[in-house]
Design a protein around this motif. Structure first.
Motif, PDB file in Angstrom:
ATOM      1  N   GLY A 232       0.778  -1.673   0.483  1.00 48.65           N
ATOM      2  CA  GLY A 232      -0.695   0.033   0.013  1.00 48.65           C
ATOM      3  C   GLY A 232       0.865   1.228   0.066  1.00 48.65           C
ATOM      4  N   PHE A 233       0.326   2.501  -0.145  1.00 51.73           N
ATOM      5  CA  PHE A 233       0.733   3.172   0.032  1.00 51.73           C
ATOM      6  C   PHE A 233       2.005   2.784   1.725  1.00 51.73           C
ATOM      7  CE2 PHE A 233       0.696   7.993   1.718  1.00 51.73           C
ATOM      8  CZ  PHE A 233       2.133   8.550   0.941  1.00 51.73           C
TER       9      PHE A 233
ATOM     10  N   TRP B 206       2.660   9.219  -6.551  1.00 57.14           N
ATOM     11  CA  TRP B 206       2.100   7.892  -6.792  1.00 57.14           C
ATOM     12  C   TRP B 206       2.919   7.091  -6.563  1.00 57.14           C
ATOM     13  CZ3 TRP B 206      -3.092   8.938  -7.564  1.00 57.14           C
ATOM     14  CH2 TRP B 206      -3.448  10.119  -7.598  1.00 57.14           C
TER      15      TRP B 206
ATOM     16  N   SER C 102      -0.776   6.771   6.719  1.00 52.86           N
ATOM     17  CA  SER C 102      -2.476   7.752   6.270  1.00 52.86           C
ATOM     18  C   SER C 102      -2.572   9.366   6.723  1.00 52.86           C
ATOM     19  CB  SER C 102      -3.261   6.462   6.447  1.00 52.86           C
ATOM     20  OG  SER C 102      -3.374   5.727   6.927  1.00 52.86           O
TER      21      SER C 102
ATOM     22  N   ASN D 165      -0.847  12.896  -2.056  1.00 54.45           N
ATOM     23  CA  ASN D 165      -1.786  11.915  -3.671  1.00 54.45           C
ATOM     24  C   ASN D 165      -2.370  11.390  -3.491  1.00 54.45           C
ATOM     25  OD1 ASN D 165      -0.986   9.703  -1.060  1.00 54.45           O
ATOM     26  ND2 ASN D 165      -0.857   8.725  -2.594  1.00 54.45           N
TER      27      ASN D 165
ATOM     28  N   GLU E   9      -3.969   9.286  -1.632  1.00 53.31           N
ATOM     29  CA  GLU E   9      -5.237   8.201  -1.233  1.00 53.31           C
ATOM     30  C   GLU E   9      -5.826   8.973  -0.090  1.00 53.31           C
ATOM     31  OE1 GLU E   9      -3.974   4.756  -1.266  1.00 53.31           O
ATOM     32  OE2 GLU E   9      -3.201   6.053  -3.227  1.00 53.31           O
TER      33      GLU E   9
ATOM     34  N   GLU F 189     -11.970   5.532   6.135  1.00 52.22           N
ATOM     35  CA  GLU F 189     -11.133   5.818   5.478  1.00 52.22           C
ATOM     36  C   GLU F 189     -11.384   7.130   4.774  1.00 52.22           C
ATOM     37  OE1 GLU F 189      -7.719   2.586   3.648  1.00 52.22           O
ATOM     38  OE2 GLU F 189      -9.606   3.719   2.381  1.00 52.22           O
TER      39      GLU F 189
END
Length: 846
Positions: free
Chosen positions: A101-102, A117, A174, A537, A539, A665
């Motif tokens: 994931g990010f 990204w 996040s 980004n 997200e 989220e």
């Protein structure tokens, strides 16, 4: 005749050089575009294939059609049970559980590493017992992460940032910032890293907690044993697939990624080729002018050839052979220049860290295309002068009595131009009202062609308007105006080259200014919040971010925006969750019916006018809802508002939506502060969130500026591409003036003989060039404003209601000054040449 044609090519080197340059620039653009995009595609394709070299089959979650799903949430992750079954498959050499994931990584200056990204995090899978090694990520330095608080970074990121084993770095997934210790540096064939991104590895248990759930994976990768093909292993894997999952071969994964890259590159390639086409189109005017000039210089020679037996076809063929020779030279030179352009672009992109290594790809198709384009464009442009040359009667030509144009031909031309321009303008206006893109393109094309055809007619009144200014320059100014309208066709062709470039530049600038103004207006009208917080980004944000913001003394109210896939009255719709108690103080929507009242109670829904109209909802209507987890309920429409590009869709209170989400989220958080928007308040919010480079804290001005930066970047790229057309237009003005000086050699000699000095001759030629260039500039800016207005109306009808025409007077004045500069620069050589003429030799010229 063939030898004669080749001799004539070499007899006029200076003027033919300008034609070669005009064609070469266009061909260079075409060839450079093809070489550059082919090189990028090949580099990314090989990088993709290399990145999937360790994968023979992948098992992945698969979202079927939402209409066929009981639950509307994302497909569930894969479990340890599926991983164990995959490892035991016949023909499977190994099975690796993947979770990713990010994961943002800060450099030593606190900035986000990678391109935003491509900042990813993943697990280091050390086998089922945790004691093995992950073949995907061989360690270059240090060891693999084994516990929470430890990470490994890819070698390219280590080189860029200067991080070494033992350093402590800041990471963010996040929202919240974590301090991690670098325990290893690894090498990888991951295409994301090759393209300039970053990859951070966590131990398996930590990665599962961060990106999924304990014991879950986002993908399972299988390697085939010796003698087992990818297709055989895929067939075996399909027998153990859990619901909502699929098995895909490594080759298909690589092929799909290559196709995606090719699709992304095709847009850029199309845009660059379009501008190359514009440069070539503008170049046609110059080539036609050049061959008209060369034919004019050799009128007697061609007439003599006709008198001694050469047919019209042979004369035409002779000129076309010259054009072919010039086209071949220009195409070869353009191909070489295009390869140089591609090398420069690759180096530039490579220096930015956004392209994997790879060889320069010069395909046979590129070579053939460049040669064909150069030759065909040159021959087509030279055909009309060649045909005209063949039509001149030999006796008339040798007696210098031929007239290249007639009043009748101008009447026919003006009639055709008026029909095309009028029809094109009507289609453009109709398209702006109806929203038809195809009709708009057709109308704009016809209008441009119509105005080009009409330029000889338009040149007289527009150039005549310059008379009061030109009188200030006495005789030189008067002669310059008369010379500019002496041959309206040639003046029109020259001005049209500049007109096309400035039409496109002005039109794009007008559109961009209107869009930016609309965004500014929407941001100020629709948002009452002082700040919006989101990931850099785009997200999702962790819900911890809003909790952290609410705990700050400076924040007075906030709302998080959450999105979920649902069904409303049986139709798939995205439902947006907000804080029903505070949203009215953070937004300023235009309600056509109802209001925010009651949204915080949990049973109300607020929708935009388009959604309400599509579903036939009114205030008070009951809406059946199926949530992401399959639960059903009923909501009542409490308000209908006018949607816009920043805010639209159906909204419900977060307390109603959140219990049905498998993972909470937020897409963004809006906040209101005690002291309003200021630099100090912004700094305090950023500090409260840990100075996280992956999180953006933006006020309304920042929001507008971020969009403006994207628009400005696009405009600057377009300006750079359109500069090719302007450069070609400069060559056109030089060509026209050189032709004018040649034709008026005897006249210039007489002017010198009766007292006009060299300075006056130079001034006359420069003023003529300036008038022609400004004529093209005025036409281009006028057309650009009209087309910009019409396309803007199209944009407004497509949903950007706040769009309105904004005339960028400063930039338009700059464009007009650019046209004047083109005229001044283009006149330098012809003016100097005219002033250096020997007056006696010029007077004796027949």
């Amino acid at each position: 005749m063939f030898r004669t044609a080749l001799r004539n090519v070499l007899a006029h080197k200076a003027r033919l050089l300008m034609t070669v340059l005009a064609v070469m620039l266009g061909v260079a653009f075409v060839a450079g575009t093809l070489v550059f995009t082919s090189t990028i595609q090949d580099a990314f394709q090989k990088s993709s294939e290399k990145g999937f070299s360790h994968v023979d089959v992948a098992i992945q979650p698969d979202d079927p059609d939402k209409d066929d799903k009981k639950n509307l949430g994302p497909a569930p992750n894969l479990t340890q049970k599926t991983l164990d079954e995959a490892a035991a498959l016949p023909g499977a050499k190994s099975a690796t559980g993947v979770v990713s994931g990010f994961a943002g990584l800060s450099d030593k200056d606190g900035d986000l590493v990678g391109d935003g990204w491509g900042t990813l995090g993943a697990n280091y899978y050390a086998g089922p017992d945790g004691k093995g090694s992950d073949h995907r990520y061989p360690m270059k330095e240090g060891r693999a992460p084994a516990n929470a608080g430890e990470i490994a970074i890819d070698h390219k990121t280590a080189d860029r940032t200067g991080y070494e084993v033992g350093d402590t770095v800041a990471t963010s997934l996040s929202g919240p910032v974590h301090q991690e210790k670098v325990v290893g540096v690894f090498t990888t064939d991951d295409g994301n890293v090759a393209a300039g991104g970053s990859l951070v590895l966590f131990d398996n248990d930590t990665a599962q907690k961060l990106f999924a759930e304990p014991g879950q994976y986002t993908e399972i990768q299988l390697r085939a044993a010796a003698g087992t093909t990818q297709q055989q292993l895929e067939t075996a894997a399909e027998k153990i697939l859990p619901p909502e999952s699929k098995a895909v071969t490594g080759q298909k994964l690589a092929d799909d990624q290559s196709k995606e890259i090719e699709s992304q590159m095709s847009g850029m390639q199309t845009a660059m080729l379009a501008f190359a086409g514009i440069a070539l189109f503008v170049g046609i005017f110059i080539i036609a002018n050049t061959f008209t000039m060369l034919v004019a210089q050799r009128t007697k020679e061609l007439a003599l050839l006709r008198a001694v037996g050469a047919s019209r076809r042979q004369v035409t063929r002779s000129v076309l052979i010259e054009a072919t020779a010039v086209g071949v030279i220009a195409a070869v030179a353009g191909l070489a220049a295009g390869i140089g352009i591609a090398v420069g672009l690759r180096s530039l992109v490579g220096s930015l860290g956004e392209m994997p290594d790879g060889p320069l790809i010069i395909s046979p198709t590129t070579i053939v295309t460049a040669l064909v384009v150069g030759v065909v464009v040159t021959v087509l442009a030279a055909w009309l002068p060649a045909r005209r040359a063949a039509k001149i009667p030999p006796v008339a030509a040798m007696g210098s009595m031929h007239a290249p144009a007639t009043t009748r031909s101008l009447i026919v031309r003006n009639s055709i131009g008026a029909v095309l321009a009028g029809g094109g303008a009507a289609l453009v206006i109709a398209a702006s009202a109806s929203g038809d893109n195809a009709l708009m393109g057709l109308g704009a094309g016809l209008l441009l062609i119509g105005v080009f055809v009409l330029t000889p007619l338009l040149s007289r009144p527009l150039i005549a308007a310059s008379a009061p200014v030109l009188r200030l320059f006495n005789v030189s100014g008067k002669l310059a105006r008369q010379n500019a309208v002496r041959n309206p066709r040639r003046t029109a062709a020259t001005a049209s080259a500049l007109m096309i470039g400035l039409t496109l530049i002005t039109g794009l600038t007008v559109i961009a200014s209107g869009v930016q103004n609309a965004i500014d207006k929407m941001a100020s009208d629709a948002i009452k919040a002082d700040y919006t917080i989101s990931m850099a980004n785009f997200e999702p944000l962790s819900p911890d971010v809003e909790e952290k913001l609410r705990s700050m003394d400076q924040v007075t109210s906030s709302t998080a925006y959450r999105f979920a896939s649902t069904r409303l009255d049986g139709e798939n719709e995205t439902l947006m969750g907000v804080n029903g108690d505070t949203v009215s103080g953070l937004t300023q929507l235009d309600f056509t019916a109802g209001s925010w009242d009651g949204l915080g109670g949990g049973k109300k829904i607020v929708v935009d006018d388009d959604t309400a109209e599509d579903n036939g909802w009114k205030v008070g209507s009951d809406v059946a809802v199926t949530y992401q987890d399959g639960a059903k309920g009923t909501l009542s429409v409490g308000g209908i508002y006018k949607g816009n590009a920043l805010m639209s869709g159906a909204m419900v209170d977060n307390r109603t939506l959140t219990p049905h989400l498998s993972k909470i989220e937020d897409m963004q958080v809006m906040v209101k502060t005690k002291d309003g928007a200021s630099e100090s308040v912004k700094e305090s919010l950023e500090k409260g969130l840990g100075n996280n480079p992956a999180v953006l804290v933006q006020d309304k001005e920042d929001l507008s500026e971020s969009i403006a930066q994207v628009i400005s970047l696009m405009l600057n790229i377009l300006y750079g591409l359109l500069a090719m057309a302007v450069i070609v237009a400069v060559l056109g003005v030089v060509n026209t003036l050189a032709m004018s000086v040649f034709e008026r050699g005897q006249e210039i000699g007489m002017l010198r003989a009766i007292g006009l000095d060299r300075r006056g001759i130079k001034r006359m030629v420069r003023l003529e060039s300036l008038v022609i260039s400004l004529f093209g500039g005025v036409l281009g800016i006028g057309l650009g404003v009209f087309l910009g207005w019409s396309v803007g109306e199209l944009i407004a009808s497509a949903g950007l209601d706040a769009y309105s025409l904004v005339l960028p007077w400063g930039r338009m004045a700059l464009f007009l000054a650019l046209a004047a500069a083109v005229g001044v620069l283009a006149a330098l050589w012809p003016a100097r040449r005219a002033a250096k003429m020997n007056m006696l030799a010029a007077i004796k010229t027949e």
